[in-house]
Scaffold this motif. Structure first.
Motif, PDB file in Angstrom:
ATOM      1  N   MET B   1       0.826  -1.190   0.000  1.00 21.20           N
ATOM      2  CA  MET B   1       0.000   0.000   0.000  1.00 21.20           C
ATOM      3  C   MET B   1       0.868   1.250   0.000  1.00 21.20           C
ATOM      4  N   SER B   2       1.906   1.236   0.859  1.00 18.83           N
ATOM      5  CA  SER B   2       2.628   2.482   1.037  1.00 18.83           C
ATOM      6  C   SER B   2       3.429   2.876  -0.203  1.00 18.83           C
ATOM      7  N   SER B   3       3.863   1.887  -1.013  1.00 24.06           N
ATOM      8  CA  SER B   3       4.695   2.260  -2.154  1.00 24.06           C
ATOM      9  C   SER B   3       3.919   3.108  -3.161  1.00 24.06           C
ATOM     10  N   GLU B   4       2.580   2.874  -3.257  1.00 23.79           N
ATOM     11  CA  GLU B   4       1.797   3.699  -4.176  1.00 23.79           C
ATOM     12  C   GLU B   4       1.718   5.149  -3.686  1.00 23.79           C
ATOM     13  N   LEU B   5       2.016   5.336  -2.421  1.00 24.21           N
ATOM     14  CA  LEU B   5       1.858   6.670  -1.861  1.00 24.21           C
ATOM     15  C   LEU B   5       3.118   7.509  -2.025  1.00 24.21           C
ATOM     16  N   SER B   6       4.114   6.948  -2.726  1.00 25.23           N
ATOM     17  CA  SER B   6       5.281   7.754  -3.034  1.00 25.23           C
ATOM     18  C   SER B   6       5.059   8.344  -4.419  1.00 25.23           C
ATOM     19  N   VAL B   7       4.976   9.662  -4.503  1.00 25.03           N
ATOM     20  CA  VAL B   7       4.625  10.288  -5.774  1.00 25.03           C
ATOM     21  C   VAL B   7       5.713  11.272  -6.199  1.00 25.03           C
ATOM     22  N   ASP B   8       5.700  11.589  -7.457  1.00 23.41           N
ATOM     23  CA  ASP B   8       6.580  12.617  -8.006  1.00 23.41           C
ATOM     24  C   ASP B   8       5.818  13.239  -9.166  1.00 23.41           C
ATOM     25  N   GLU B   9       5.207  14.375  -8.918  1.00 27.42           N
ATOM     26  CA  GLU B   9       4.331  14.986  -9.910  1.00 27.42           C
ATOM     27  C   GLU B   9       4.724  16.437 -10.146  1.00 27.42           C
ATOM     28  N   ILE B  10       4.626  16.832 -11.392  1.00 22.49           N
ATOM     29  CA  ILE B  10       4.936  18.219 -11.738  1.00 22.49           C
ATOM     30  C   ILE B  10       3.689  18.881 -12.313  1.00 22.49           C
ATOM     31  N   THR B  11       3.351  20.050 -11.780  1.00 19.85           N
ATOM     32  CA  THR B  11       2.247  20.842 -12.332  1.00 19.85           C
ATOM     33  C   THR B  11       2.832  22.133 -12.896  1.00 19.85           C
ATOM     34  N   MET B  62       6.909  26.008 -12.262  1.00 17.70           N
ATOM     35  CA  MET B  62       6.302  24.712 -11.956  1.00 17.70           C
ATOM     36  C   MET B  62       6.336  24.401 -10.469  1.00 17.70           C
ATOM     37  N   ILE B  63       5.366  23.572 -10.098  1.00 17.58           N
ATOM     38  CA  ILE B  63       5.320  23.031  -8.741  1.00 17.58           C
ATOM     39  C   ILE B  63       5.552  21.536  -8.864  1.00 17.58           C
ATOM     40  N   ARG B  64       6.557  21.059  -8.171  1.00 18.39           N
ATOM     41  CA  ARG B  64       6.823  19.620  -8.161  1.00 18.39           C
ATOM     42  C   ARG B  64       6.518  19.105  -6.764  1.00 18.39           C
ATOM     43  N   ILE B  65       5.658  18.120  -6.698  1.00 17.46           N
ATOM     44  CA  ILE B  65       5.316  17.527  -5.403  1.00 17.46           C
ATOM     45  C   ILE B  65       5.892  16.122  -5.365  1.00 17.46           C
ATOM     46  N   THR B  66       6.749  15.867  -4.395  1.00 19.26           N
ATOM     47  CA  THR B  66       7.264  14.506  -4.228  1.00 19.26           C
ATOM     48  C   THR B  66       6.928  14.055  -2.818  1.00 19.26           C
ATOM     49  N   SER B  67       6.695  12.764  -2.693  1.00 16.86           N
ATOM     50  CA  SER B  67       6.494  12.240  -1.351  1.00 16.86           C
ATOM     51  C   SER B  67       7.110  10.861  -1.292  1.00 16.86           C
ATOM     52  N   ASN B  70       7.897   5.603   2.281  1.00 16.30           N
ATOM     53  CA  ASN B  70       8.766   4.580   2.879  1.00 16.30           C
ATOM     54  C   ASN B  70       9.946   5.192   3.623  1.00 16.30           C
ATOM     55  N   ALA B  71      10.134   6.482   3.473  1.00 15.60           N
ATOM     56  CA  ALA B  71      11.231   7.137   4.183  1.00 15.60           C
ATOM     57  C   ALA B  71      10.923   7.139   5.680  1.00 15.60           C
ATOM     58  N   GLU B  72      11.918   7.400   6.462  1.00 18.55           N
ATOM     59  CA  GLU B  72      11.739   7.432   7.907  1.00 18.55           C
ATOM     60  C   GLU B  72      12.216   8.768   8.459  1.00 18.55           C
ATOM     61  N   PRO B  73      11.365   9.685   8.816  1.00 23.03           N
ATOM     62  CA  PRO B  73       9.909   9.591   8.693  1.00 23.03           C
ATOM     63  C   PRO B  73       9.449   9.897   7.257  1.00 23.03           C
ATOM     64  N   PRO B  74       8.238   9.463   6.894  1.00 24.00           N
ATOM     65  CA  PRO B  74       7.687   9.810   5.593  1.00 24.00           C
ATOM     66  C   PRO B  74       7.553  11.336   5.461  1.00 24.00           C
ATOM     67  N   TYR B  75       7.656  11.822   4.236  1.00 20.55           N
ATOM     68  CA  TYR B  75       7.579  13.274   4.063  1.00 20.55           C
ATOM     69  C   TYR B  75       6.886  13.621   2.751  1.00 20.55           C
ATOM     70  N   ILE B  76       6.476  14.856   2.668  1.00 20.20           N
ATOM     71  CA  ILE B  76       6.012  15.430   1.404  1.00 20.20           C
ATOM     72  C   ILE B  76       6.863  16.669   1.161  1.00 20.20           C
ATOM     73  N   GLN B  77       7.326  16.793  -0.077  1.00 15.13           N
ATOM     74  CA  GLN B  77       8.198  17.917  -0.414  1.00 15.13           C
ATOM     75  C   GLN B  77       7.619  18.650  -1.615  1.00 15.13           C
ATOM     76  N   VAL B  78       7.663  19.964  -1.551  1.00 14.31           N
ATOM     77  CA  VAL B  78       7.141  20.789  -2.636  1.00 14.31           C
ATOM     78  C   VAL B  78       8.274  21.682  -3.134  1.00 14.31           C
ATOM     79  N   ILE B  79       8.521  21.599  -4.436  1.00 15.25           N
ATOM     80  CA  ILE B  79       9.546  22.454  -5.036  1.00 15.25           C
ATOM     81  C   ILE B  79       8.849  23.410  -5.992  1.00 15.25           C
ATOM     82  N   ALA B  80       8.976  24.697  -5.712  1.00 15.04           N
ATOM     83  CA  ALA B  80       8.386  25.727  -6.579  1.00 15.04           C
ATOM     84  C   ALA B  80       9.529  26.396  -7.326  1.00 15.04           C
ATOM     85  N   SER B  81       9.547  26.261  -8.652  1.00 14.60           N
ATOM     86  CA  SER B  81      10.677  26.840  -9.378  1.00 14.60           C
ATOM     87  C   SER B  81      10.205  27.656 -10.567  1.00 14.60           C
TER      88      SER B  81
END
Lengths: 145, 137
Positions: B1-11, B62-67, B70-81
């Motif tokens: 389940m958790s592996s699907e929750l790792s994302v890397d998306e660019i808007t 662009m806004i890149r959202i990565t999460s 599985n990391a310890e602790p899990p995180y969400i990161q937002v890159i605005a460039s």
């Protein structure tokens, strides 16, 4: 035309949608002002219970709308802010010190009636005061009612 | 389940509609990862402020959202460039209520408060990249 405005006696009830685009925000303000003029409203209640994201543009809209409405002789009341939205607004630094806030529409109605009768307005609070009271007084169900 | 929750998306961010789409997406990802509603709201508002800065100051970016769940602790990161004008005085731009546009001047300073980590790289004439991170507690 933004359609979420209802007239209740001297009050306008504005249902603010969950995610407003900038253009919608500006259109909503224009429609509120038009409705105040048309119905000679004294109180404008912005019902925020659907809103889950309130950024600084939105905050500026609330503040400037409240000032504009005052110039037309009416008052804005913000009702139904979700607790997560209040926390975020306070952390963002957006405490809107001059805008009246009540916990829900029932309080907004009570306040409106009190004002109509010329009696006290002690149910009003401010967002930062509400945030202080958050852990004690906020019940999620209030916002879903 | 958790592996699907790792994302890397660019808007791509060009209009206020893109700002809305990016913050909504950020909120959805955060809630799916298990952030509570308050933290998901913080993340969404931070995205909104950063994306709006792109539209206002740089026109596009662009806004890149990565999460990483599985990391310890899990995180969400937002890159605005963006490749916009850059920020001449970062300390000034980070000051509460300082604004050169129509906001409340809380975008950068507010985003830093809402997130756990904040990093800005900017060069006048070249552009700005802001990275913010929130860890799942």
């Amino acid at each position: 035309m933004f359609t979420g405005i209802q007239k209740l006696e001297k009050m306008l009830l504005v249902s603010v949608p969950s995610d407003l685009l900038d253009d919608d925000v500006i259109r909503m303000r224009r429609d509120i002002l038009r409705a105040i003029r048309e119905y000679d409203s004294d109180i404008v209640v912005l019902d925020f219970h659907l809103v889950d994201i309130c950024d600084s543009f939105f905050g500026r809209f609330i503040y400037s709308t409240s000032k504009t409405v005052e110039l037309m002789g009416a008052r804005i009341i913000i009702a139904g802010l979700q607790d997560a939205v209040i926390e975020t607004m306070v952390e963002l630094g957006m405490t809107l010190p001059e805008v009246d806030v009540v916990i829900d529409l029932d309080e907004a109605m009570r306040l409106t009636r009190k004002r109509a009768n010329g009696t006290s307005t002690d149910v009003i609070t401010k967002i930062d005061e509400m945030a202080n009271a958050l852990s004690l007084e906020f019940d999620d169900n209030v916002f879903r009612a | 389940m958790s592996s699907e929750l790792s994302v890397d998306e660019i808007t791509a961010i060009e209009t206020v509609n893109d700002v809305s789409a990016a913050r909504r997406r950020g909120m959805t990802i955060a809630l799916e990862m298990g952030f509570d509603r308050a933290d998901a709201t913080r993340i969404a508002v931070a995205i909104s402020e950063l994306a709006r800065n792109i539209v206002v100051y740089a026109n596009q970016g662009m806004i890149r959202i990565t999460s990483d769940h599985n990391a310890e602790p899990p995180y969400i990161q937002v890159i605005a460039s963006d490749n916009g004008p850059g920020i001449d005085d970062v300390d000034l731009a980070m000051t509460d209520h300082w604004t050169s546009s129509r906001g409340l001047g809380l975008g950068l300073s507010g985003s830093r408060r809402l997130m756990d980590d904040f990093n800005i790289e900017t060069e006048v004439g070249r552009g700005t990249t802001i990275t913010v991170t929130k860890w799942l507690k």
